[in-house]
Design a protein around this motif. Sequence first.
Motif, PDB file in Angstrom:
ATOM      1  N   TYR A 109       1.675  -6.848   5.974  1.00  0.00           N
ATOM      2  CA  TYR A 109       0.968  -6.475   7.189  1.00  0.00           C
ATOM      3  C   TYR A 109      -0.357  -7.226   7.136  1.00  0.00           C
ATOM      4  O   TYR A 109      -0.968  -7.306   6.067  1.00  0.00           O
ATOM      5  CB  TYR A 109       0.756  -4.944   7.186  1.00  0.00           C
TER       6      TYR A 109
ATOM      7  N   LEU B 160       7.050  -9.275   9.072  1.00  0.00           N
ATOM      8  CA  LEU B 160       5.821  -8.583   9.420  1.00  0.00           C
ATOM      9  C   LEU B 160       6.183  -7.119   9.610  1.00  0.00           C
ATOM     10  O   LEU B 160       6.880  -6.755  10.559  1.00  0.00           O
ATOM     11  CB  LEU B 160       5.232  -9.157  10.701  1.00  0.00           C
ATOM     12  N   ALA B 161       5.724  -6.298   8.707  1.00  0.00           N
ATOM     13  CA  ALA B 161       6.085  -4.882   8.746  1.00  0.00           C
ATOM     14  C   ALA B 161       5.161  -4.136   9.697  1.00  0.00           C
ATOM     15  O   ALA B 161       4.110  -4.642  10.091  1.00  0.00           O
ATOM     16  CB  ALA B 161       5.980  -4.297   7.349  1.00  0.00           C
ATOM     17  N   GLU B 162       5.535  -2.927  10.061  1.00  0.00           N
ATOM     18  CA  GLU B 162       4.714  -2.130  10.972  1.00  0.00           C
ATOM     19  C   GLU B 162       3.444  -1.629  10.291  1.00  0.00           C
ATOM     20  O   GLU B 162       2.472  -1.279  10.953  1.00  0.00           O
ATOM     21  CB  GLU B 162       5.508  -0.951  11.556  1.00  0.00           C
ATOM     22  N   ASP B 163       3.453  -1.555   8.971  1.00  0.00           N
ATOM     23  CA  ASP B 163       2.255  -1.162   8.229  1.00  0.00           C
ATOM     24  C   ASP B 163       2.477  -1.520   6.762  1.00  0.00           C
ATOM     25  O   ASP B 163       3.548  -2.023   6.393  1.00  0.00           O
ATOM     26  CB  ASP B 163       1.934   0.339   8.413  1.00  0.00           C
ATOM     27  N   GLU B 164       1.495  -1.262   5.931  1.00  0.00           N
ATOM     28  CA  GLU B 164       1.595  -1.650   4.527  1.00  0.00           C
ATOM     29  C   GLU B 164       2.615  -0.813   3.773  1.00  0.00           C
ATOM     30  O   GLU B 164       3.179  -1.255   2.770  1.00  0.00           O
ATOM     31  CB  GLU B 164       0.238  -1.514   3.840  1.00  0.00           C
ATOM     32  N   ILE B 165       2.798   0.424   4.213  1.00  0.00           N
ATOM     33  CA  ILE B 165       3.767   1.283   3.523  1.00  0.00           C
ATOM     34  C   ILE B 165       5.166   0.747   3.765  1.00  0.00           C
ATOM     35  O   ILE B 165       5.988   0.647   2.852  1.00  0.00           O
ATOM     36  CB  ILE B 165       3.640   2.738   4.014  1.00  0.00           C
ATOM     37  N   ALA B 166       5.435   0.392   5.012  1.00  0.00           N
ATOM     38  CA  ALA B 166       6.732  -0.205   5.322  1.00  0.00           C
ATOM     39  C   ALA B 166       6.911  -1.490   4.522  1.00  0.00           C
ATOM     40  O   ALA B 166       7.984  -1.738   3.962  1.00  0.00           O
ATOM     41  CB  ALA B 166       6.844  -0.488   6.817  1.00  0.00           C
TER      42      ALA B 166
ATOM     43  N   ASN C 140       7.812  -0.840   0.938  1.00  0.00           N
ATOM     44  CA  ASN C 140       9.144  -0.255   0.840  1.00  0.00           C
ATOM     45  C   ASN C 140      10.231  -1.268   1.177  1.00  0.00           C
ATOM     46  O   ASN C 140      11.304  -1.250   0.584  1.00  0.00           O
ATOM     47  CB  ASN C 140       9.243   1.001   1.705  1.00  0.00           C
ATOM     48  N   MET C 141       9.952  -2.163   2.118  1.00  0.00           N
ATOM     49  CA  MET C 141      10.900  -3.257   2.360  1.00  0.00           C
ATOM     50  C   MET C 141      11.071  -4.073   1.084  1.00  0.00           C
ATOM     51  O   MET C 141      12.176  -4.500   0.748  1.00  0.00           O
ATOM     52  CB  MET C 141      10.385  -4.152   3.486  1.00  0.00           C
TER      53      MET C 141
ATOM     54  N   CYS D 132      10.817  -2.961  -1.922  1.00  0.00           N
ATOM     55  CA  CYS D 132      11.698  -2.192  -2.814  1.00  0.00           C
ATOM     56  C   CYS D 132      13.150  -2.482  -2.483  1.00  0.00           C
ATOM     57  O   CYS D 132      13.977  -2.712  -3.368  1.00  0.00           O
ATOM     58  CB  CYS D 132      11.455  -0.685  -2.644  1.00  0.00           C
TER      59      CYS D 132
ATOM     60  N   LEU E  39      -2.705   2.029   0.701  1.00  0.00           N
ATOM     61  CA  LEU E  39      -1.531   2.628   1.351  1.00  0.00           C
ATOM     62  C   LEU E  39      -0.247   2.412   0.561  1.00  0.00           C
ATOM     63  O   LEU E  39       0.745   3.096   0.793  1.00  0.00           O
ATOM     64  CB  LEU E  39      -1.376   2.057   2.765  1.00  0.00           C
TER      65      LEU E  39
ATOM     66  N   THR F 217       4.223   4.097  -3.240  1.00  0.00           N
ATOM     67  CA  THR F 217       5.468   3.364  -3.457  1.00  0.00           C
ATOM     68  C   THR F 217       5.406   2.503  -4.705  1.00  0.00           C
ATOM     69  O   THR F 217       6.428   2.259  -5.355  1.00  0.00           O
ATOM     70  CB  THR F 217       5.800   2.537  -2.205  1.00  0.00           C
TER      71      THR F 217
END
Lengths: 576, 576, 301, 301
Positions: free
Chosen positions: A224, A249-255, A258-259, A261, A281, A285
């Motif tokens: 992100y 490009l993820a919707e946020d840093e958590i995504a 996790n992507m 992972c 964030l 994870t």
Amino acid sequence: MSEARKSVAIVIAGSGGTGAITAGSAILAAAARDGHYGLMTKLSGAQVRGGEAAALLEVGVDPIESQPDRFDCLIALDWQDVHRFAPEIPLDASSLIVCDPKNGAVPEAIARSGARIIELPIAEIASSVEGGRINMVGFGIAAELAGLEAGAVDEAIRAMIGGKGERAVTASLGASAAGRAAFAATGTSMKLPAGRKAERWMLSGNEAVGLGALRGGITFVAAYPITPATEITEWLAVQMQEFGGRVVLAEDEIAAVNMCCGSSFGGAPTMTITSGPGLALKVETIGLAIAAEIPMVIVDVMRVGPSTGIPTKSDQGDLDIALHGTPGDAPRVVVAPISIADCPATTERAVHLAEALQTPVMLLSDQSIGQTQTIIDIPADRPAPLTRSTVPFATGPDFRRYVLTDSGVSPMPAPGTPDCQWVADGLSHAESGHPSNSAANHVAQIEKRKRKLETFDFGDTWGEVHGPADAPLALLAFGSSVGPAKVAAERLTAAGTPTRVVALRLLSPVPKAKLAAALAGAKRTVVVEQNHSGQLYRHLRGERALPHGAESFARPGPAPFRAAEIVAHISQEVAA
Amino acid sequence: MSEARKSVAIVIAGSGGTGAITAGSAILAAAARDGHYGLMTKLSGAQVRGGEAAALLEVGVDPIESQPDRFDCLIALDWQDVHRFAPEIPLDASSLIVCDPKNGAVPEAIARSGARIIELPIAEIASSVEGGRINMVGFGIAAELAGLEAGAVDEAIRAMIGGKGERAVTASLGASAAGRAAFAATGTSMKLPAGRKAERWMLSGNEAVGLGALRGGITFVAAYPITPATEITEWLAVQMQEFGGRVVLAEDEIAAVNMCCGSSFGGAPTMTITSGPGLALKVETIGLAIAAEIPMVIVDVMRVGPSTGIPTKSDQGDLDIALHGTPGDAPRVVVAPISIADCPATTERAVHLAEALQTPVMLLSDQSIGQTQTIIDIPADRPAPLTRSTVPFATGPDFRRYVLTDSGVSPMPAPGTPDCQWVADGLSHAESGHPSNSAANHVAQIEKRKRKLETFDFGDTWGEVHGPADAPLALLAFGSSVGPAKVAAERLTAAGTPTRVVALRLLSPVPKAKLAAALAGAKRTVVVEQNHSGQLYRHLRGERALPHGAESFARPGPAPFRAAEIVAHISQEVAA
Amino acid sequence: MTIHEQPHACPQQLTLKDFKSSVEPIWCSGCGDFGVLQALQRALAELGRPPHEVVVVSGIGCSSRLPAYTTAYGFHGVHGRALPVATGLKLARPDLEVITVGGDGDGYSIGGNHFLHAARRNVDLTYIVMDNRVYGMTKGQPSPTTEADWDSDAAPGGTGVKPFSPLAIALAAGANFVARGFALDVKPLAAMIVEAVRHPGFSFLEILSPCITFRPEEMEWKKSVERGAIQPTSDRAQATATVLSDTEMATGIFFKGDRGTYREAPRGHGDPEKIAAQFRVGGTAHMVPEDSACCGGGRAL
Amino acid sequence: MTIHEQPHACPQQLTLKDFKSSVEPIWCSGCGDFGVLQALQRALAELGRPPHEVVVVSGIGCSSRLPAYTTAYGFHGVHGRALPVATGLKLARPDLEVITVGGDGDGYSIGGNHFLHAARRNVDLTYIVMDNRVYGMTKGQPSPTTEADWDSDAAPGGTGVKPFSPLAIALAAGANFVARGFALDVKPLAAMIVEAVRHPGFSFLEILSPCITFRPEEMEWKKSVERGAIQPTSDRAQATATVLSDTEMATGIFFKGDRGTYREAPRGHGDPEKIAAQFRVGGTAHMVPEDSACCGGGRAL
Ligand SMILES: Cc1ncc(C[n+]2csc(CCOP(=O)(O)OP(=O)(O)O)c2C)c(N)n1
Ligand SMILES: Cc1ncc(C[n+]2csc(CCOP(=O)(O)OP(=O)(O)O)c2C)c(N)n1
Ligand code: SF4
Ligand code: SF4
Ligand SMILES: [Mg+2]
Ligand SMILES: [Mg+2]
């Protein structure tokens, strides 16, 4: 600066749209072609776009790894708001200011340095050339000041402007030549000795990290945007169009983490890229990846914190969270490149370590390393590859994903492998991977994860020693503090206080034996770092890795860390 | 346990639906009415609901703050899956097992303890009473074993069951009496000396934290459920129906902590409640609250990590993230109650500190403190209130939210106050609050935030010393490790090694002077904590707050920390 | 941040100037956000609450810098979390006027979950998103509303992902007022903001706000915006159908609902010792409240 | 977790048993999730991919424990993040069959943002939510789909907040397949899962799955579910209207779309030294690529 001039430090500044940064880039490019080294930092005002800007450069005969203490020359394309940079452009009585009298008087904040003022009709010179721009005149002035060879100067312009067509090239060549001629007429010069011409690399730390990622084998990136890390993501997205691989490009840093992972579980060497607020964030994870033993590289390009802080400035204040920002005991690998030149290899190594140790590896860069453009010798070596262990010891009912081994590393076959199905889990688990509340299983696995880091031979990754190895004074530094520490050590040594620099690359697990060897014989050890609370110092003390009496010299951003203040600190403390 | 019996440790266990936990609660309630103290831990199997369960109790004449080393008696309502608890129910040859022969042989894992087996027809006894249930028979057996007064026993039943109507009460009274009679007939007893009858409190640590929050003045809570912290949120939601105030169930932990920012900015004393994985999600915003100086209390009831770990078991592994889990340098207040009895005052104090220092205060509880039910003396004192400074030094254009003061604390008027408008910001800022990239402003504000913590007089908050103050051996502990450390110290002292316990309540900023005074004269200091990497030890060493040669004794969950293992560790190390 | 507010005699006499702060915006000249700022200042003047009773809450982004540019109280939080901050504030202080502002990245990307749940919770808030279909502050990456084929370094050739409609999401999640405005139509925008603020519950305003620096082509919106094409309805399904079928360029109020707003906090006796009494046991003076004595009173234990 | 898989000769011959693991579920007896597990095992058998080519991804919750109960590969991640894990996995390994499962708390509360963006991104995934309108694992708190008046300790008297419709959200966000099933109707549910998996792009299945422990009244769903009341459409607005007007008890496929799925990764030469060449300067052998020499080649610098 010193009597036998080895470098010249120049600032080109101007208001929005004048093109000061382009001029600075051109100087770096010309210096490179003339066999010199150099380093360029960019400054810009508070405006999102279009505000005042300045290129801070030093070019010289030896590699340059930190900002100069002072500048030899400020070339002002105009004065509008340029005074706002005054604290970041140290000038003194032996400096020069080159400016156009049409733009009015030198602002007080700058004039008070006492620098000698050379007035040149920059705008007039520019308009004397068809299509000529003032920044190219400024470029010519700088090139002349540094005594760069005309051929290198013109070649740099061609390389930079070529794509815009022959007219643009002709205009730039003309404006630069006019600037050179005008400055030559002043009779002033800070000419460098001839450079040693060779093919080198010109790049930023962010690009260098990107290259290390590709060399390490990264094929999946999820991130992100965040300053000052976005450039790595963008560089990789562009390069992977050709190289192969994918940036999501993820919707946020958590995504994003996790992507990573998911992709790593699928077998792909994987990276996520962020800066402090984004790292915060990701820590939940990261704990999962440590517990479930999922490899990935997490790049943190540090900026000034806490919180949003100063996004465009450098600091080394994320060491604490990088080491400890996870609930529970989650030992991890943290590495930091010790210079821009070190970024490709350390990043590549980070990928290897993640894969070999099946764990997240944090790569701590910082704004100063990431966004500084430099010229380096092409790195000679690349680290020998290490890969993920995927071949099971047994299949079917006997397959155990987390089988206890001496090394602490167990086979991690990817989905698609028959007869090895396992479930990655952040719950405490048995060797099989089945969730388990048993103390015996929990302790066995937590020990295993610690063991795999502690028994691994990190070899050269641990760090480097510079300067006299038997020097009684040792400066211990990491990341972008190493550059200024090295310059400081050279000066101290030259001034009669032999000083070594221990540059620590492996921040966790702490390479205690190597560190002890590197510090052996030192009478005084000072941990030098750019943050407020002395995070490296606290860390090493907590780990009992510092000699008794070791001192801390910690100073936060946003001001760049300079050799002179390290020298001053050391000398003051000695005196006291 | 010892020759002059001061307590008796009893387990009541059974499969899903047998009501072992209710029986355990009844024993605690009866002991309280009989003037005794006690402590109850609940165990349940992996099943979400309806699996095997056990109540682990100790009741006695003195306050009890940790799990016993061994149990005097296991009362098995049946055997189905009860053997799974064997590792958590240490029995030995001087223990008793009371069971119903109809349920078959004592499982090997339990029988191997060598405990004496007393067979009683529990089911038959229960069915001899109309509506009688086996758990009430078990309760009666336990009450008889401990020699609890019949009046207290019956009163406890009435208090617990009264709401279900007179028939239910009669049935329970009858079943319990029958159990008592049957056990009396065996001639075995572990009768306690008479208790000192007094009004006391019976509560869990989670409830005690809830009470402290109300006493401190919390009127706004935002949280997301997570074991083992949810009970605090739920308790407050229920109590606030009557007391006033609001609990918002947020969509996630990030929303929760941000809601707290908003409510606190609005002037309300505010709390969020979570456990490790949720805390990880909050750290970015905690950094904001530190930078923008927004008060709030963040409760973390620690469980076994890393990652999802073992949600229902205790560990002290979140100290690292509580102290350091934020990008940049963000000094904070971290406190931990040193017992269940200490929870109300420490929580109340945490609210005061947050308000007075305008900063997030982390309250570190743990599963063992939070979910254990205990009987305590009603706390005599409450901490003197401290409040938020809201009165501006100047209004209008001269109002400066972050004005530099000696104390580091500046006035924080809430919205609605005329002529004091300010903008809370996580960007580096000037005294006015305006964003600023200037090094001078950044450093002034980062120093201010450090200063307000370091110059504040925390008074008694720092901690406590137990045992002989001049003892040569000092055990240094926090949170739920204090209880077992105190028991261990008593035993060591009794056995000829005078031992003091330094119970640290203020974990950050480290109360160096108080700690040094508390440790003065100690020849040996051992930091005792329930985690894997010795987080408190590392922290104190990093802060240079430990005497040279201090040792670490760290052991992770999920097994409860017991006095015997601390004694064993100390003695072993002494011997070695 | 301190804002130097002009003293004013009586709320009714407020003008745009009363809401203009002395802080100079960092925005690029020509940024659409200037229009939104002006419209908001106008709207606040019309609403007549003095600046100290108004709070403007935001996250991080160019657009999120707005709070400092008004004379109201403000909260410039972390990226994506403006709505929870506003929610906590409004619940703790229902007497204040709470306006939340931000960008498409802040609100629809990282903040998407809070957008969903704020709409669902229906606290009496106004949420103004300056949608420039790009992350301006970080120099030009695609957001959830960026066209699938918009080329950038971060996504060369475009993300290939169809943008979603924030209005459709807001409607599905339960927002009580849903409208689209255009940044450069300052007067109608101000009127729309006034209406949104006055409408109870969660009011959502999607404002098309051009980013002149990274999306200069958006200046063309001046021409392509369809003004006044939309009639408000209180039928959620109908409003959704309108949203799904429009060109994403129509401005106006799409939906005005009448969902009940989030409930008030219980008011209580405020005496913690009354609450503490439930823990008493073993004495003679107090009865132990049923149930709580033994198992903490919670069904969740 | 290792699962002891039965060897099988040929994918076509797979049966439910091939997907049954030896791990004993921790679920309460009578939990609706048993039905979903069985339906999934049946569906996987019918789909005919061997267990080692399937990955079941989840978050945290009772329902999220499901992966261990099949013989496929699995990923039991952190709470609320199953969809990003599944996204990363599927993008890195398009050859695998990736099924994502979880609960209403996991997916609609903490995971709401990923739900929005996974639907929008339209990666070829199947997402099965076991909606019991409660947080089961943490012992009974209200979720985003819980009725406004459902009483609990966490929200005495109810939250007062109207639940949202996950189907409406999925449609608004761009999901390509949207359906509702009932956990205890195992056979039709299995058929629905098969169809969802086969449908390209992001397929969303909301499954009503009773929590016998904290919502025992949900066992009545057996009676109130309206079976087969729904006809699939490819018109998003129409499907949304149906969703908004139904009783939230109708099962069936509401929507089947034809949006293009997320794009494939570029395949490249894979030679980092070709990429490194752009940094070369000052030599004679290599030309410096235009533009990149001086400013890093990025328009974002
Ligand atoms: C946690 C976190 N992640 C990322 C960032 C970097 N960041 C700052 S603003 C921004 C996006 C801004 O886009 P938008 O909300 O659309 O605002 P605009 O600048 O376009 O007005 C990002 C990604 C950050 N500050 N914090
Ligand atoms: C970050 C984080 N927050 C909270 C939790 C606690 N938690 C575990 S499961 C759960 C909710 C489960 O609800 P749902 O997803 O509906 O699953 P169910 O148990 O009802 O099947 C929560 C809140 C957690 N594990 N991690
Ligand atoms: S970058 Fe775009 S959004 Fe940001 S201030 Fe400039 S024009 Fe406005
Ligand atoms: S608590 Fe509810 S959802 Fe969880 S296993 Fe039991 S019945 Fe199923
Ligand atoms: Mg934007
Ligand atoms: Mg649920």
